[in-house]
Design a protein around this motif. Structure first.
Motif, PDB file in Angstrom:
ATOM      1  N   ARG A 407      37.123  47.788 129.722  1.00  0.00           N
ATOM      2  CA  ARG A 407      36.611  49.382 129.374  1.00  0.00           C
ATOM      3  C   ARG A 407      36.359  49.787 127.901  1.00  0.00           C
ATOM      4  O   ARG A 407      37.035  49.239 127.161  1.00  0.00           O
ATOM      5  N   ALA A 408      35.389  50.546 127.961  1.00  0.00           N
ATOM      6  CA  ALA A 408      35.145  51.222 126.640  1.00  0.00           C
ATOM      7  C   ALA A 408      35.413  52.656 126.829  1.00  0.00           C
ATOM      8  O   ALA A 408      35.776  53.288 127.849  1.00  0.00           O
ATOM      9  N   GLU A 409      35.625  53.440 125.702  1.00  0.00           N
ATOM     10  CA  GLU A 409      36.103  54.903 125.778  1.00  0.00           C
ATOM     11  C   GLU A 409      35.286  55.704 124.527  1.00  0.00           C
ATOM     12  O   GLU A 409      35.008  55.122 123.694  1.00  0.00           O
ATOM     13  N   HIS A 410      34.868  56.860 125.212  1.00  0.00           N
ATOM     14  CA  HIS A 410      34.295  58.035 124.426  1.00  0.00           C
ATOM     15  C   HIS A 410      35.323  58.981 124.228  1.00  0.00           C
ATOM     16  O   HIS A 410      35.741  59.550 125.206  1.00  0.00           O
ATOM     17  N   TRP A 411      35.537  59.365 122.995  1.00  0.00           N
ATOM     18  CA  TRP A 411      36.514  60.519 122.714  1.00  0.00           C
ATOM     19  C   TRP A 411      35.860  61.655 122.074  1.00  0.00           C
ATOM     20  O   TRP A 411      34.922  61.445 120.952  1.00  0.00           O
ATOM     21  N   ILE A 412      35.964  62.725 122.573  1.00  0.00           N
ATOM     22  CA  ILE A 412      35.514  64.174 122.104  1.00  0.00           C
ATOM     23  C   ILE A 412      36.641  65.185 121.653  1.00  0.00           C
ATOM     24  O   ILE A 412      37.433  65.378 122.670  1.00  0.00           O
ATOM     25  N   VAL A 413      36.834  65.609 120.547  1.00  0.00           N
ATOM     26  CA  VAL A 413      37.820  66.450 120.144  1.00  0.00           C
ATOM     27  C   VAL A 413      37.389  67.927 120.598  1.00  0.00           C
ATOM     28  O   VAL A 413      36.462  68.488 119.989  1.00  0.00           O
ATOM     29  N   VAL A 414      38.441  68.533 121.379  1.00  0.00           N
ATOM     30  CA  VAL A 414      38.216  69.908 121.671  1.00  0.00           C
ATOM     31  C   VAL A 414      39.123  70.752 120.881  1.00  0.00           C
ATOM     32  O   VAL A 414      38.441  71.899 120.407  1.00  0.00           O
ATOM     33  N   LYS A 415      40.228  70.283 120.458  1.00  0.00           N
ATOM     34  CA  LYS A 415      41.123  71.254 119.748  1.00  0.00           C
ATOM     35  C   LYS A 415      41.684  70.426 118.562  1.00  0.00           C
ATOM     36  O   LYS A 415      42.202  69.501 119.074  1.00  0.00           O
ATOM     37  N   GLY A 416      41.894  70.863 117.583  1.00  0.00           N
ATOM     38  CA  GLY A 416      42.673  70.012 116.433  1.00  0.00           C
ATOM     39  C   GLY A 416      41.949  69.019 115.667  1.00  0.00           C
ATOM     40  O   GLY A 416      40.850  69.160 115.924  1.00  0.00           O
ATOM     41  N   THR A 417      42.838  68.315 115.140  1.00  0.00           N
ATOM     42  CA  THR A 417      42.107  67.128 114.117  1.00  0.00           C
ATOM     43  C   THR A 417      42.686  65.876 114.641  1.00  0.00           C
ATOM     44  O   THR A 417      44.043  65.699 114.692  1.00  0.00           O
ATOM     45  N   ALA A 418      42.034  64.729 114.978  1.00  0.00           N
ATOM     46  CA  ALA A 418      42.300  63.421 115.359  1.00  0.00           C
ATOM     47  C   ALA A 418      42.141  62.516 114.102  1.00  0.00           C
ATOM     48  O   ALA A 418      41.129  62.660 113.349  1.00  0.00           O
ATOM     49  N   GLU A 419      43.171  61.611 113.967  1.00  0.00           N
ATOM     50  CA  GLU A 419      43.207  60.488 113.171  1.00  0.00           C
ATOM     51  C   GLU A 419      42.781  59.407 113.904  1.00  0.00           C
ATOM     52  O   GLU A 419      43.483  58.899 115.022  1.00  0.00           O
ATOM     53  N   VAL A 420      41.594  58.705 113.837  1.00  0.00           N
ATOM     54  CA  VAL A 420      41.101  57.505 114.819  1.00  0.00           C
ATOM     55  C   VAL A 420      41.225  56.397 114.063  1.00  0.00           C
ATOM     56  O   VAL A 420      40.631  56.340 112.821  1.00  0.00           O
ATOM     57  N   LEU A 439      34.316  48.263 123.921  1.00  0.00           N
ATOM     58  CA  LEU A 439      35.164  47.233 124.761  1.00  0.00           C
ATOM     59  C   LEU A 439      35.808  46.383 123.742  1.00  0.00           C
ATOM     60  O   LEU A 439      34.790  45.484 122.965  1.00  0.00           O
ATOM     61  N   GLY A 440      37.171  45.930 123.929  1.00  0.00           N
ATOM     62  CA  GLY A 440      37.814  44.740 123.092  1.00  0.00           C
ATOM     63  C   GLY A 440      37.853  45.282 121.510  1.00  0.00           C
ATOM     64  O   GLY A 440      38.633  44.614 120.977  1.00  0.00           O
ATOM     65  N   HIS A 441      37.399  46.660 121.316  1.00  0.00           N
ATOM     66  CA  HIS A 441      37.895  47.250 119.902  1.00  0.00           C
ATOM     67  C   HIS A 441      39.494  47.378 119.661  1.00  0.00           C
ATOM     68  O   HIS A 441      39.738  48.156 120.807  1.00  0.00           O
ATOM     69  N   VAL A 442      40.159  47.037 118.680  1.00  0.00           N
ATOM     70  CA  VAL A 442      41.444  47.539 118.448  1.00  0.00           C
ATOM     71  C   VAL A 442      41.475  49.101 118.000  1.00  0.00           C
ATOM     72  O   VAL A 442      40.564  49.394 117.230  1.00  0.00           O
ATOM     73  N   HIS A 443      42.117  49.876 118.551  1.00  0.00           N
ATOM     74  CA  HIS A 443      42.147  51.453 118.239  1.00  0.00           C
ATOM     75  C   HIS A 443      43.313  52.207 118.409  1.00  0.00           C
ATOM     76  O   HIS A 443      44.359  51.508 118.889  1.00  0.00           O
ATOM     77  N   ARG A 444      43.278  53.251 117.868  1.00  0.00           N
ATOM     78  CA  ARG A 444      44.563  53.989 118.060  1.00  0.00           C
ATOM     79  C   ARG A 444      43.989  55.395 117.774  1.00  0.00           C
ATOM     80  O   ARG A 444      43.401  55.762 117.130  1.00  0.00           O
ATOM     81  N   LEU A 445      44.779  56.587 118.726  1.00  0.00           N
ATOM     82  CA  LEU A 445      44.552  57.919 118.585  1.00  0.00           C
ATOM     83  C   LEU A 445      45.909  58.545 117.581  1.00  0.00           C
ATOM     84  O   LEU A 445      46.931  58.094 118.338  1.00  0.00           O
ATOM     85  N   ALA A 446      45.703  59.334 116.929  1.00  0.00           N
ATOM     86  CA  ALA A 446      46.763  60.015 116.105  1.00  0.00           C
ATOM     87  C   ALA A 446      46.592  61.555 115.878  1.00  0.00           C
ATOM     88  O   ALA A 446      45.428  61.959 115.722  1.00  0.00           O
ATOM     89  N   ASN A 447      47.749  62.118 115.936  1.00  0.00           N
ATOM     90  CA  ASN A 447      47.622  63.765 115.633  1.00  0.00           C
ATOM     91  C   ASN A 447      48.516  63.996 114.276  1.00  0.00           C
ATOM     92  O   ASN A 447      49.499  63.975 114.348  1.00  0.00           O
ATOM     93  N   SER A 460      34.423  54.169 130.810  1.00  0.00           N
ATOM     94  CA  SER A 460      33.654  53.208 131.541  1.00  0.00           C
ATOM     95  C   SER A 460      33.807  51.649 131.400  1.00  0.00           C
ATOM     96  O   SER A 460      34.351  51.115 130.422  1.00  0.00           O
ATOM     97  N   GLY A 461      33.700  51.251 132.466  1.00  0.00           N
ATOM     98  CA  GLY A 461      33.870  49.713 132.564  1.00  0.00           C
ATOM     99  C   GLY A 461      34.209  49.341 133.905  1.00  0.00           C
ATOM    100  O   GLY A 461      34.193  50.155 135.017  1.00  0.00           O
ATOM    101  N   ALA A 462      34.345  47.965 134.120  1.00  0.00           N
ATOM    102  CA  ALA A 462      34.565  47.305 135.482  1.00  0.00           C
ATOM    103  C   ALA A 462      35.890  47.595 135.932  1.00  0.00           C
ATOM    104  O   ALA A 462      36.291  47.535 137.196  1.00  0.00           O
ATOM    105  N   TYR A 463      36.825  47.851 135.149  1.00  0.00           N
ATOM    106  CA  TYR A 463      38.388  48.058 135.519  1.00  0.00           C
ATOM    107  C   TYR A 463      39.044  49.285 134.687  1.00  0.00           C
ATOM    108  O   TYR A 463      38.952  48.991 133.535  1.00  0.00           O
ATOM    109  N   LEU A 464      39.741  50.057 135.198  1.00  0.00           N
ATOM    110  CA  LEU A 464      39.979  51.262 134.447  1.00  0.00           C
ATOM    111  C   LEU A 464      41.492  51.634 134.619  1.00  0.00           C
ATOM    112  O   LEU A 464      42.095  52.510 134.226  1.00  0.00           O
ATOM    113  N   GLY A 465      42.416  50.426 135.253  1.00  0.00           N
ATOM    114  CA  GLY A 465      43.816  50.802 135.390  1.00  0.00           C
ATOM    115  C   GLY A 465      44.659  50.845 134.038  1.00  0.00           C
ATOM    116  O   GLY A 465      44.057  50.336 133.039  1.00  0.00           O
ATOM    117  N   GLU A 466      45.816  51.198 134.222  1.00  0.00           N
ATOM    118  CA  GLU A 466      46.611  51.698 133.009  1.00  0.00           C
ATOM    119  C   GLU A 466      46.994  50.419 132.342  1.00  0.00           C
ATOM    120  O   GLU A 466      47.901  50.191 131.203  1.00  0.00           O
TER     121      GLU A 466
END
Length: 479
Positions: A407-420, A439-447, A460-466
């Motif tokens: 899967r790929a991911e789109h992130w939209i900040v609603v409140k606060g500041t994100a370190e990506v 898809l396939g990118h190493v990533h992290r979200l932090a506050n 979005s993608g072919a499989y979205l399981g945790e």
């Protein structure tokens, strides 16, 4: 010598579904008042001025599935969470208490054993009964506390008490199973019976001695599991293989009912009567009984409207609930399930949970809103090849460094500041800004901020399981 609170926070509270789930059981819910049942239990000895000082922090025994929310609730209520013992499997209350006793065996305190899912409205009455039980516990007794009944209840076990003991408690004449209505009335009329509360008091060394003699296999498994354990941040993890071999039994069956026939042990059982507004809130009808009601006997939690309804409980978690022409009904609404039941049939809710489990339905085990050590997420919409989540990250927290194969991911900040972290780039995003994680990118979200960070994530993608998560680094020790 100290009085050591021990909070047993196991169990899943299936009769309080859909609010109580396997991974978020009733003790983590604020069913009565603003505090959760766990938080209320942790504060139950605040201001205690009895014969013994209270230990600075409780020992909490809980399932590892909800360890992070347990720790967070204790912290938010001002209680230290450094003594949380994790059970890899549920083995009932006798092994749980044995692990707690092993955790503090060097100091050998008097343990006050409290289930985390009880309601006690009269703290003065509770603390008075606890203080009255200390002399018996210091004299090598295992003390239980019996609730003085105020009606003929068929949903509780009973204790028949005997003669007064020199230490101020009463001898236990018999433990009695849940009675039918006529028998319960006879118990009430006799004045010789108390409800079995599940509250106990015993010195750590006395409990371990009783277990070693009366339940040697259980004792040996708990000791082996404890010796094979390790500390992980706030948590003590016991040896999984050793604890899996442990027999399962309750404190009553494993030890208390056997004490009368084990006279060579030098350990007795006793009971202290308690009048403290106690309830184990085992089902929705029990919650209705203890809750504040309007003039028609209705109980409302959340956004609820009543019209021509009586003696009805309505709990709205996510939407407005309107009740018209209802009598003796329970309505419980959550984002992913609604329960409607006759109030006298709420004990049967556990059959619904069994059906959900048999069908491997997610509503049996988890809420739509999932708690994590860094915060929580809520899956607010999903369909073929997409899922939308609302994610809240606590101040100073960060998710694991990870990637996804499917899967790929789109992130939209609603409140606060994100370190990506996105591939080899690290950058900040403010409110109304967004980024795309291929898809396939190493990533992290932090506050990095001092306020909660809230984002909307579109997957979005072919499989979205945790389970499509490859973790490279995680401050919470998850694989």
């Amino acid at each position: 010598m100290e009085l050591q609170p021990v909070i047993l926070s196991g169990g899943s509270g299936t009769r309080l579904w859909p609010l109580s789930r396997e991974q978020y059981p009733k003790q983590l819910l604020a069913l009565v008042g603003n505090d959760t049942m766990l938080q209320a239990t942790a504060g139950r000895l605040s201001g205690f001025r009895g014969r013994l000082p209270v230990a600075a922090e409780p020992v909490v025994v809980c399932n590892e599935e909800y360890r992070f929310v347990t720790a967070e609730q204790l912290r938010s209520s001002g209680k230290s969470s450094g003594n949380i013992v994790l059970e890899p499997f549920g083995r009932n209350t006798a092994p749980a208490l044995t692990l707690a006793a092993l955790a503090v065996q060097e100091a050998d305190p008097v343990l006050l054993v409290m289930p985390a899912d009880h309601v006690i409205r009269d703290l003065d009455g509770f603390q008075g009964a606890i203080d009255a039980g200390i002399p018996a516990a210091l004299d090598n007794a295992i003390v239980t506390f019996g609730i003085v009944p105020d009606h003929a209840e068929t949903g509780y076990g009973y204790i028949r008490f005997g003669a007064d003991r020199p230490d101020g408690s009463k001898a236990i004449a018999a433990f009695v199973e849940k009675p039918d209505a006529a028998t319960a009335q006879r118990y009430l009329d006799s004045g010789e019976y108390l409800w079995n509360s599940g509250l106990f008091m015993v010195r750590a060394s006395v409990w371990l001695k009783a277990m070693a003699q009366l339940q040697p296999a259980m004792h040996a498994a708990c000791v082996a599991a404890w010796n094979a354990g390790s500390r992980d941040a706030d948590f003590v993890r016991v040896g999984k293989d050793a604890f899996k071999a442990c027999p399962s039994d309750s404190i009553d069956y494993a030890v208390m009912e056997k004490l009368a026939g084990a006279t060579d042990l030098g350990i007795s059982g006793s009971v202290v009567p308690m009048s403290a507004g106690w309830s184990d809130v085992g089902a929705w009808d029990a919650l209705w009984q203890i809750a504040d009601k309007d003039e028609a006997g209705n109980v409302a939690r959340g956004d609820v409207l009543f019209e021509d309804s009586r003696n009805t409980l309505a709990y709205a978690q996510d939407r407005m609930v309107a009740c018209v022409g209802l009598d003796d009904v329970v309505v419980v609404e959550t984002p992913d399930a609604v329960l409607v039941a006759r109030k006298d049939k709420t004990q049967h809710v556990k059959q619904i949970v069994a059906t959900l489990k048999a069908g491997q339905r997610s509503q049996a085990s988890a809420h739509r809103k999932i708690h994590r050590p860094w915060g929580w997420y809520d899956s607010i919409d999903a369909g073929p090849r997409f899922q939308v989540k609302r994610i809240v990250v606590n101040p100073g927290a960060r998710l694991s460094l990870q990637m996804h194969h499917h899967r790929a991911e789109h992130w939209i900040v609603v409140k606060g500041t994100a370190e990506v972290t996105n591939g080899d780039k690290v950058f900040l995003l403010g409110e109304n800004e967004s980024t795309y994680i291929p898809l396939g990118h190493v990533h992290r979200l932090a506050n990095p901020g001092k306020l909660p960070l809230e984002i909307i994530e579109v997957q979005s993608g072919a499989y979205l399981g945790e389970d499509d998560i490859v973790r490279f680094e995680d401050k919470y020790g998850r694989g």
